[in-house]
Motif scaffolding. Structure first.
Motif, short mmCIF file in Angstrom:
data_model
loop_
_atom_site.label_atom_id
_atom_site.label_comp_id
_atom_site.label_asym_id
_atom_site.label_seq_id
_atom_site.Cartn_x
_atom_site.Cartn_y
_atom_site.Cartn_z
N GLY A 176 1.43 10.65 -7.74
CA GLY A 176 1.91 9.93 -8.91
C GLY A 176 1.88 8.43 -8.74
O GLY A 176 2.82 7.73 -9.13
N LEU A 177 0.79 7.91 -8.17
CA LEU A 177 0.74 6.50 -7.82
C LEU A 177 0.33 5.62 -8.99
O LEU A 177 -0.59 5.95 -9.73
N GLY A 178 0.97 4.47 -9.08
CA GLY A 178 0.59 3.45 -10.04
C GLY A 178 -0.10 2.28 -9.37
O GLY A 178 -0.27 1.23 -10.00
N PHE A 179 -0.47 2.43 -8.12
CA PHE A 179 -1.22 1.39 -7.41
C PHE A 179 -2.47 2.04 -6.81
O PHE A 179 -2.51 3.26 -6.58
N PRO A 180 -3.52 1.25 -6.55
CA PRO A 180 -4.80 1.84 -6.15
C PRO A 180 -4.90 2.12 -4.66
O PRO A 180 -4.27 1.45 -3.83
N ILE A 181 -5.70 3.13 -4.34
CA ILE A 181 -6.13 3.37 -2.96
C ILE A 181 -7.58 2.87 -2.87
O ILE A 181 -8.47 3.40 -3.54
N LEU A 182 -7.80 1.86 -2.07
CA LEU A 182 -9.12 1.23 -1.97
C LEU A 182 -9.93 1.89 -0.86
O LEU A 182 -9.40 2.26 0.18
N GLY A 183 -11.23 2.02 -1.09
CA GLY A 183 -12.11 2.71 -0.15
C GLY A 183 -12.64 1.79 0.93
O GLY A 183 -13.34 0.81 0.63
N ASP A 184 -12.34 2.13 2.17
CA ASP A 184 -12.77 1.33 3.33
C ASP A 184 -13.75 2.17 4.15
O ASP A 184 -13.36 2.83 5.12
N HIS A 185 -15.02 2.16 3.73
CA HIS A 185 -16.00 3.03 4.37
C HIS A 185 -16.10 2.76 5.87
O HIS A 185 -16.27 1.62 6.30
N ALA A 186 -15.95 3.83 6.65
CA ALA A 186 -16.03 3.78 8.11
C ALA A 186 -14.96 2.89 8.74
O ALA A 186 -15.04 2.55 9.92
N GLY A 187 -13.96 2.51 7.95
CA GLY A 187 -12.85 1.74 8.50
C GLY A 187 -13.20 0.32 8.87
O GLY A 187 -12.61 -0.25 9.79
N PRO A 217 -7.36 4.58 10.89
CA PRO A 217 -6.50 3.43 11.11
C PRO A 217 -5.16 3.89 11.68
O PRO A 217 -4.68 4.98 11.36
N MET A 218 -4.57 3.08 12.54
CA MET A 218 -3.19 3.34 12.91
C MET A 218 -2.30 3.14 11.69
O MET A 218 -2.66 2.42 10.75
N SER A 219 -1.15 3.78 11.71
CA SER A 219 -0.20 3.58 10.62
C SER A 219 0.20 2.11 10.58
O SER A 219 0.65 1.57 11.59
N ALA A 220 0.04 1.48 9.44
CA ALA A 220 0.29 0.04 9.37
C ALA A 220 0.64 -0.37 7.95
O ALA A 220 0.12 0.19 6.97
N ARG A 221 1.53 -1.36 7.86
CA ARG A 221 1.90 -1.95 6.58
C ARG A 221 2.03 -3.45 6.78
O ARG A 221 2.65 -3.90 7.76
N TYR A 222 1.45 -4.21 5.87
CA TYR A 222 1.44 -5.67 5.98
C TYR A 222 1.90 -6.31 4.68
O TYR A 222 1.71 -5.75 3.60
N ILE A 223 2.47 -7.52 4.83
CA ILE A 223 2.61 -8.43 3.69
C ILE A 223 1.78 -9.66 4.01
O ILE A 223 1.94 -10.27 5.08
N LEU A 263 0.53 -4.41 -4.73
CA LEU A 263 0.56 -3.34 -3.73
C LEU A 263 -0.74 -2.55 -3.78
O LEU A 263 -1.18 -2.13 -4.86
N VAL A 264 -1.36 -2.38 -2.62
CA VAL A 264 -2.55 -1.53 -2.51
C VAL A 264 -2.45 -0.71 -1.23
O VAL A 264 -1.78 -1.11 -0.27
N ALA A 265 -3.13 0.42 -1.24
CA ALA A 265 -3.36 1.19 -0.01
C ALA A 265 -4.84 1.10 0.31
O ALA A 265 -5.68 0.92 -0.58
N ILE A 266 -5.18 1.22 1.59
CA ILE A 266 -6.57 1.18 2.05
C ILE A 266 -6.83 2.42 2.88
O ILE A 266 -6.08 2.74 3.81
N VAL A 300 -0.03 -4.39 1.76
CA VAL A 300 -1.15 -3.50 2.10
C VAL A 300 -0.64 -2.39 3.01
O VAL A 300 -0.01 -2.66 4.05
N SER A 301 -0.91 -1.15 2.63
CA SER A 301 -0.59 0.00 3.47
C SER A 301 -1.89 0.68 3.86
O SER A 301 -2.71 1.01 2.99
N PHE A 302 -2.12 0.89 5.15
CA PHE A 302 -3.29 1.61 5.61
C PHE A 302 -2.97 3.10 5.64
O PHE A 302 -2.01 3.54 6.28
N TYR A 303 -3.80 3.87 4.94
CA TYR A 303 -3.54 5.27 4.60
C TYR A 303 -4.59 6.16 5.27
O TYR A 303 -5.78 5.98 5.04
#
Length: 235
Positions: A141-152, A191-197, A122-125, A90-93
């Protein structure tokens, strides 16, 4: 060169991810942005780090909150469903307006085949509106989704969400990053820059959180952790 030309030139370079971020930061701070806005951005990074907020974010050993969020086409994506197939990256975008985030997304896309070969999804939020996420996916050119996190709301569950002070809101507007327009709500949070497994049992096994949005780890930093998870799954 203007902003877009500078971004594209650095993107085409053979520099690693952090090298691209550093190169763009030099151009942005010295040539592309007004000095007052640059000063505000630097001040906000220093204050965010000094506040201890990055240290309070979820870390390795914590249990990740479950989430179901819409992809840019409105389809629900469940962390539980993804974890049923394997680990989840997960990558917070921050948004389509952030060049540093876009460099990271392109680096993740370049590494996506290696991530997926290790059994992970792999997803971004992002808090941004769906049309902006569709634009982000198209331009990068992404092949993975950016998911919508309303109001974080999910970012807040990871202890990543923070509120921009007034002076930084002024700088963002000056730079064309009016968050209420991009995000469709006026909380002025990011969101702060963050990446998780996240492992299949829901535990966080890799966490990289930084109050400085210009600092991002290489995607390859995750490979040893994913390799270890793969070995454990067949043991």
């Amino acid at each position: 060169m203007n902003f877009q030309e500078t971004f594209a030139k650095i993107l085409r370079s053979d520099l690693p991810l952090q090298g691209k971020l550093d190169a763009f930061k030099v151009e942005f701070d010295t040539r592309l942005a007004p000095p007052a806005a640059v000063e505000a951005l630097h001040r906000s990074v220093d204050e965010l780090i000094a506040s201890g907020a990055p240290d309070r974010a979820l870390k390795v050993g914590d249990v990740a909150p479950a989430f179901t969020l819409p992809d840019p086409d409105g389809n629900p994506v469940s962390s539980a469903a993804l974890l049923a197939k394997g680990p989840l990256v997960v990558s917070f975008y921050r948004g389509v307006w952030c060049p540093y985030c876009n460099y990271e997304l392109t680096a993740l896309e370049a590494a996506r085949s290696q991530i997926e070969a290790r059994g992970a999804s792999l997803v971004a939020i992002s808090q941004q509106l769906a049309p902006n996420s569709r634009k982000s996916q198209r331009q990068n050119g992404l092949g993975f989704p950016i998911l919508g996190d309303h109001a974080g709301e999910v970012a807040a569950q990871f202890n990543l969400r923070w509120t921009l002070p007034e002076y930084l809101r002024v700088a963002h507007r000056t730079l064309g990053a009016d968050l209420p327009q991009f995000n469709g709500e006026d909380s002025w949070t990011l969101p702060m820059s963050a990446r998780y497994i996240i492992a299949q049992d829901g535990s966080i096994v890799y966490a990289e959180v930084n109050g400085d949005y210009t600092r991002r780890p290489e995607p390859s930093a995750m490979f040893p952790v994913l390799d270890q998870l793969a070995r454990q799954s067949v043991a």
